[in-house]
Write a protein that holds these residues in place. Sequence first.
Motif, mmCIF file in Angstrom:
data_model
loop_
_atom_site.group_PDB
_atom_site.id
_atom_site.type_symbol
_atom_site.label_atom_id
_atom_site.label_comp_id
_atom_site.label_asym_id
_atom_site.label_seq_id
_atom_site.Cartn_x
_atom_site.Cartn_y
_atom_site.Cartn_z
ATOM 1 N N ILE A 118 0.834 -1.201 0.000
ATOM 2 C CA ILE A 118 0.000 0.000 0.000
ATOM 3 C C ILE A 118 0.869 1.251 0.000
ATOM 4 N N TYR A 119 1.951 1.213 0.762
ATOM 5 C CA TYR A 119 2.892 2.332 0.780
ATOM 6 C C TYR A 119 3.472 2.588 -0.606
ATOM 7 N N LEU A 120 3.938 1.539 -1.288
ATOM 8 C CA LEU A 120 4.562 1.712 -2.601
ATOM 9 C C LEU A 120 3.559 2.219 -3.641
ATOM 10 N N VAL A 121 2.362 1.637 -3.658
ATOM 11 C CA VAL A 121 1.357 2.044 -4.644
ATOM 12 C C VAL A 121 0.904 3.477 -4.380
ATOM 13 N N THR A 122 0.694 3.818 -3.116
ATOM 14 C CA THR A 122 0.256 5.174 -2.790
ATOM 15 C C THR A 122 1.330 6.190 -3.182
ATOM 16 N N ARG A 123 2.567 5.930 -2.819
ATOM 17 C CA ARG A 123 3.643 6.864 -3.140
ATOM 18 C C ARG A 123 3.786 7.071 -4.649
ATOM 19 N N ALA A 124 3.646 5.977 -5.402
ATOM 20 C CA ALA A 124 3.810 6.071 -6.856
ATOM 21 C C ALA A 124 2.656 6.786 -7.539
ATOM 22 N N THR A 125 1.461 6.742 -6.939
ATOM 23 C CA THR A 125 0.280 7.293 -7.611
ATOM 24 C C THR A 125 -0.063 8.717 -7.189
ATOM 25 N N ILE A 126 0.422 9.179 -6.042
ATOM 26 C CA ILE A 126 0.085 10.526 -5.567
ATOM 27 C C ILE A 126 0.339 11.603 -6.624
ATOM 28 N N PRO A 127 1.471 11.581 -7.335
ATOM 29 C CA PRO A 127 1.699 12.651 -8.316
ATOM 30 C C PRO A 127 0.706 12.670 -9.470
ATOM 31 N N HIS A 128 -0.025 11.567 -9.663
ATOM 32 C CA HIS A 128 -0.931 11.465 -10.804
ATOM 33 C C HIS A 128 -2.383 11.741 -10.444
ATOM 34 N N ILE A 129 -2.695 11.850 -9.156
ATOM 35 C CA ILE A 129 -4.061 12.178 -8.734
ATOM 36 C C ILE A 129 -4.073 13.661 -8.410
ATOM 37 N N THR A 130 -4.318 14.459 -9.412
ATOM 38 C CA THR A 130 -4.175 15.907 -9.303
ATOM 39 C C THR A 130 -5.505 16.654 -9.267
#
Length: 251
Positions: A118-130
Motif C-alpha cells: 500500500i505504501y509503494l502504490v500510494t507513493r507512486a500514484t500521488i503525483p498522478h491524482i491531481t
Amino acid sequence: MSSRLEGKVVLITGGGSGIGQATAIELAKLGAHLAITDVNLEGAHDTYRLCGGKPHYCGVMDVSSKADVELRVSEIVAGLGRLDHVFNCAGINPTSYPLTDTTDEYWDKLVNVNLKGIYLVTRATIPHITTPGGSYVNVSSICGLYPQAEQAVYCATKHGVIGFSKSMALELGLKGVRTNVVAPGYIDTPTNSGVVKGEEYVTRMEEGNSLGRLGTPEEVAGVVAFLMSEKAKYMNGSVVEVHGGLKMLES
C-alpha cells in the motif's frame, strides 16, 4: 449528487479475485475506466473480461516490488491518461501460528504485501491524482481493529494499514484527495482463512455473526464504490467496518 463514476480512472490492486474482482465489476457498471492489476495475470484477465474489456487496462503488478509498481503505474497513466481513484486491495490472508512458530519469511511476506504494498502504490500514484475529488480506499480487516490470537503478524499489518491511511487522509486532504479504509469481516472468498480451514470453521464464523452468514465480495464492493463517489465526499480518514455484526472475535 451522483454515485456514478462515469469516466473516472481507477487503479485496482489484487483485482484478479475475491473483493478486488467484485469491486472491479461494480465500478465498471458505474462507468469507471479500470486499471486491473494482480500478481496473477490469469486472474486479472478474467476480471478484465468480466468488466467488458476495453476501455480498461489489465496487467501484472507485484505490489511488494518498487520497480514493478512504478513501471505499471507509468503504463496505466500513459494508457488511460490519468488516475482518479486507487483501490489498494492486494493482500495475503493469515495462517494461524503461535508467535514462536512464526518464521521471518512469513513476517516478510505479509508485511511486504499487506503494508509495504500500500505504501509503494500510494507513493507512486500521488503525483498522478491531481484533480480534487480523487480518493484512496485501502483494505484493512476486522483484525486491524480487533486483534486475534495466533495472528499477530497479520493483525500488525492490518493495524498498520489503518494508521497509514489516517496519516494520508491528513496529508492529502488539503489537495482534495480523500483516504478511507474498509475493514471486512468474514467474507466468503476462496482465500478466506476460515473457508480454507473447512466446513466446521465456516459454521463457527456464521454462528458468530448477527446476520447468521458470511458476507459476499459484492457487499464489500458496494461500500468501496460509495467511498469513491461524490456521496462520500466528506468522508476522509474513516474506517468502515463491513462484517454483518460480529458476536465473537476469536481465532
